[in-house]
Design an enzyme around this catalytic site. Structure first.
Site, PDB file in Angstrom:
ATOM      1  N   GLY A   1       0.862  -1.308  -0.083  1.00  0.00           N
ATOM      2  CA  GLY A   1      -0.182   0.001  -0.082  1.00  0.00           C
ATOM      3  C   GLY A   1       0.847   1.096   0.014  1.00  0.00           C
TER       4      GLY A   1
ATOM      5  CD  GLU B   1      -6.283  10.173  -4.737  1.00  0.00           C
ATOM      6  OE1 GLU B   1      -5.554  10.879  -5.160  1.00  0.00           O
ATOM      7  OE2 GLU B   1      -7.292   9.394  -5.403  1.00  0.00           O
TER       8      GLU B   1
HETATM    9  C1  LIG Z   1     -11.705   3.200   0.153  1.00  0.00           C
HETATM   10  C2  LIG Z   1     -10.139   3.245  -0.197  1.00  0.00           C
HETATM   11  C3  LIG Z   1     -10.285   3.408  -1.707  1.00  0.00           C
HETATM   12  C4  LIG Z   1      -8.855   3.093  -2.356  1.00  0.00           C
HETATM   13  N1  LIG Z   1      -8.837   3.310  -3.674  1.00  0.00           N
HETATM   14  C5  LIG Z   1      -7.382   2.989  -4.375  1.00  0.00           C
HETATM   15  C6  LIG Z   1      -7.559   3.310  -5.761  1.00  0.00           C
HETATM   16  O1  LIG Z   1      -8.389   3.351  -6.615  1.00  0.00           O
HETATM   17  N2  LIG Z   1      -6.254   2.521  -6.201  1.00  0.00           N
HETATM   18  C7  LIG Z   1      -5.320   2.108  -5.396  1.00  0.00           C
HETATM   19  O2  LIG Z   1      -4.376   1.634  -5.899  1.00  0.00           O
HETATM   20  N3  LIG Z   1      -5.277   2.209  -4.300  1.00  0.00           N
HETATM   21  C8  LIG Z   1      -6.449   2.491  -3.586  1.00  0.00           C
HETATM   22  N4  LIG Z   1      -6.491   2.450  -2.117  1.00  0.00           N
HETATM   23  C9  LIG Z   1      -5.289   1.827  -1.548  1.00  0.00           C
HETATM   24  C10 LIG Z   1      -4.597   3.090  -0.482  1.00  0.00           C
HETATM   25  O3  LIG Z   1      -4.057   4.008  -1.365  1.00  0.00           O
HETATM   26  C11 LIG Z   1      -3.898   2.305   0.498  1.00  0.00           C
HETATM   27  O4  LIG Z   1      -4.867   1.864   1.596  1.00  0.00           O
HETATM   28  C12 LIG Z   1      -2.885   3.273   1.212  1.00  0.00           C
HETATM   29  O5  LIG Z   1      -2.055   3.723   0.285  1.00  0.00           O
HETATM   30  C13 LIG Z   1      -2.369   2.758   2.575  1.00  0.00           C
HETATM   31  O6  LIG Z   1      -1.862   1.424   2.149  1.00  0.00           O
HETATM   32  P1  LIG Z   1      -2.214   0.275   3.098  1.00  0.00           P
HETATM   33  O7  LIG Z   1      -3.816   0.239   3.341  1.00  0.00           O
HETATM   34  O8  LIG Z   1      -1.682  -0.822   2.665  1.00  0.00           O
HETATM   35  O9  LIG Z   1      -1.508   0.518   4.493  1.00  0.00           O
HETATM   36  P2  LIG Z   1       0.065   0.398   4.960  1.00  0.00           P
HETATM   37  O10 LIG Z   1       0.810   0.711   3.923  1.00  0.00           O
HETATM   38  O11 LIG Z   1      -0.169  -1.191   5.439  1.00  0.00           O
HETATM   39  O12 LIG Z   1       0.021   1.401   6.341  1.00  0.00           O
HETATM   40  C14 LIG Z   1      -0.585   1.156   7.459  1.00  0.00           C
HETATM   41  C15 LIG Z   1      -0.358   2.284   8.275  1.00  0.00           C
HETATM   42  O13 LIG Z   1       1.240   2.415   8.662  1.00  0.00           O
HETATM   43  C16 LIG Z   1       1.501   3.458   8.037  1.00  0.00           C
HETATM   44  N5  LIG Z   1       2.979   3.358   7.657  1.00  0.00           N
HETATM   45  C17 LIG Z   1       3.336   2.622   6.599  1.00  0.00           C
HETATM   46  N6  LIG Z   1       4.544   2.606   6.472  1.00  0.00           N
HETATM   47  C18 LIG Z   1       5.219   3.625   7.548  1.00  0.00           C
HETATM   48  C19 LIG Z   1       6.381   4.285   7.424  1.00  0.00           C
HETATM   49  N7  LIG Z   1       7.578   3.855   6.861  1.00  0.00           N
HETATM   50  N8  LIG Z   1       6.479   5.043   8.448  1.00  0.00           N
HETATM   51  C20 LIG Z   1       5.335   5.300   9.274  1.00  0.00           C
HETATM   52  N9  LIG Z   1       4.218   5.083   8.848  1.00  0.00           N
HETATM   53  C21 LIG Z   1       3.979   3.935   8.093  1.00  0.00           C
HETATM   54  C22 LIG Z   1       0.627   4.186   7.066  1.00  0.00           C
HETATM   55  O14 LIG Z   1       0.672   5.437   7.139  1.00  0.00           O
HETATM   56  C23 LIG Z   1      -0.619   3.630   7.606  1.00  0.00           C
HETATM   57  O15 LIG Z   1      -1.160   4.521   8.673  1.00  0.00           O
HETATM   58  C24 LIG Z   1      -7.725   2.917  -1.391  1.00  0.00           C
HETATM   59  C25 LIG Z   1      -8.062   2.569  -0.069  1.00  0.00           C
HETATM   60  C26 LIG Z   1      -9.216   2.892   0.329  1.00  0.00           C
HETATM   61  C27 LIG Z   1      -9.458   2.546   1.839  1.00  0.00           C
END
Ligand SMILES: Cc1cc2nc3c(=O)[nH]c(=O)nc-3n(C[C@H](O)[C@H](O)[C@H](O)COP(=O)(O)OP(=O)(O)OC[C@H]3O[C@@H](n4cnc5c(N)ncnc54)[C@H](O)[C@@H]3O)c2cc1C
Length: 390
Positions: free
Chosen positions: A134, A364
């Site tokens: 993500g 995003e």
């Molecule tokens: C309703 C919805 C619509 C979406 N639409 C799209 C879409 O159209 N296309 C698409 O490709 N994606 C989409 N996404 C995906 C979205 O971009 C990701 O959910 C987002 O980038 C976060 O990734 P993750 O959920 O895997 O969280 P993770 O990356 O697992 O992160 C979990 C938490 O840890 C934090 N974190 C992670 N790494 C670090 C670090 N190095 N330092 C500090 N904190 C950290 C994050 O900020 C977050 O708070 C969507 C998500 C949702 C919920």
């Protein structure tokens, strides 16, 4: 220094405001009623009808170049219009738009994917996120393997907006395991649903919802590569970066409308024999909300203005997304508090905003990823503290 809007900006904003008030806001109660009944607030045919009306009003393709029939508006103007849209909780947006990276398509692809998307005849989705990638998008695992002139795609995408409705997906996959995904190892593909990918709706705390996409040996012709082979990650980052000042612009409209409701409620609701508004605890919530709203507004307009100058707007856009997303969550929380029990019911849109706006801190680029970008720019000396005014 002049903080005023130009006559043209004011005129376009006024026209958008009038359209939203006359054509969109009358649907608000019906949207709440339907959502309470677990139905979509606005059906696709109703959205299209509104968009066609808006087209007659002159609003079509805010960001779309004129050669495709769009308005090609400057970023500041787009930001102002998105704020107007945000004032209503009806899930409306102006039509005539397509994913920014679809403009990298070749002529054949433009006819098949770009133009029908702009016209509203086809629905796209953009898919980079995977169960294991993500924030760390460079960790994607979906593979794209060459087979003659075709590519075979295997893997899963998740949380894809429009994923359950889309006719085609713009998918970023690993096309060369020997190279870094960020530098030549990934490619973007235009993949029709008819080519065999499946989608599954993901229930969330918000209305509507994203979907997971499953690619099980999906065969994609070589002519469906978007841009160049190896350019997938760069295109993906362009797709994500585009919305960064738009998302908080919309949030400003939400916060303004919510704060207006709180002010009206505080002035009319009486407790202990006097209006709520006479209590300092309530006044401070209103003051903090207005101050944060105003700060967000200028951060966002500064980011949009930077785009219009043709300068690198990434730093300013990240600050506007980080602050704007936080601001709207804090404002809606206070507005809910000021409304007491009524704020918690589904009679009013406040609990809806409370659920919907939470997403702004996640998608995003999460809050943390925006902070990473902002601090990295400063630590590496790429940006100055104080930006262009430093
Ligand atoms: C309703 C919805 C619509 C979406 N639409 C799209 C879409 O159209 N296309 C698409 O490709 N994606 C989409 N996404 C995906 C979205 O971009 C990701 O959910 C987002 O980038 C976060 O990734 P993750 O959920 O895997 O969280 P993770 O990356 O697992 O992160 C979990 C938490 O840890 C934090 N974190 C992670 N790494 C670090 C670090 N190095 N330092 C500090 N904190 C950290 C994050 O900020 C977050 O708070 C969507 C998500 C949702 C919920």
């Amino acid at each position: 220094m002049d903080f005023s809007l130009s006559d043209e900006e004011k005129a376009i904003r006024e026209t958008a405001r009038t359209f939203i008030r006359k054509e969109v806001m009358p649907l608000e109660q019906e949207v709440l009623r339907r959502e309470r009944a677990h139905e979509p607030g606005l059906r696709l045919d109703e959205l299209r009808e509104l968009q066609t009306k808006a087209r007659a009003f002159g609003f079509w393709g805010l960001a779309t170049p004129e050669e495709y029939g769009g308005m090609d508006l400057p970023a500041v103007m787009q930001s102002l219009i998105w704020t107007e849209i945000g004032r209503s909780w009806v899930p409306f947006r102006f039509g005539g738009e397509a994913d920014n990276i679809l403009f990298f398509a070749n002529d054949e692809q433009k006819a098949e994917f770009l133009r029908p998307t702009i016209e509203g005849d086809r629905i796209s989705c953009f898919a980079i996120t995977e169960p294991g990638a993500g924030s760390d998008a460079a960790n994607i695992r979906m593979t794209a393997r060459r087979d003659g002139d075709d590519w075979i795609l295997d893997g899963e995408k998740t949380f894809i907006t429009n994923g359950n409705d889309a006719d085609f997906a713009i998918v970023v996959a690993v096309s060369d395991r020997d190279q870094d995904v960020r530098a030549g190892g990934s490619t973007a593909f235009l993949v029709d649903r008819s080519m065999g990918w499946r989608s599954e709706f993901i229930p969330t705390m918000g209305e509507g919802g994203p979907a997971s996409l499953v690619f099980d040996s999906v065969r994609v012709p070589g002519r469906n590569v978007l841009g160049e082979v190896g350019q997938g990650f760069a295109l993906g980052m362009q797709w994500i970066g585009k919305g960064r000042y738009i998302i908080p612009s919309h949030a400003v409209g939400v916060a303004e409308r919510a704060l207006r409701m709180a002010i009206d409620h505080a002035n009319t609701r009486e407790t202990f024999g006097k209006p709520l508004a006479t209590n300092q605890a309530i006044q401070w919530m209103i003051a903090d909300s207005e101050t944060e709203l105003e700060a967000a507004r200028w951060l966002i307009l500064r980011a949009a203005w930077t785009v219009d100058q043709g300068a690198d707007a990434r730093h300013a856009s990240s600050m506007s997304k980080l602050y704007g997303a936080r601001m709207v969550n804090d404002v809606v929380d206070r507005v809910l508090q000021i409304h007491g029990g009524m704020g918690y019911t589904r009679e009013l849109p406040i609990e809806r905003w409370y659920r919907q706006m939470r997403l702004l801190r996640i998608f995003e680029g999460t809050d943390e990823m925006q902070r990473l970008i902002i601090s990295r720019d400063l630590l590496r000396g790429y940006t100055e503290i104080g930006g262009h005014l430093a």
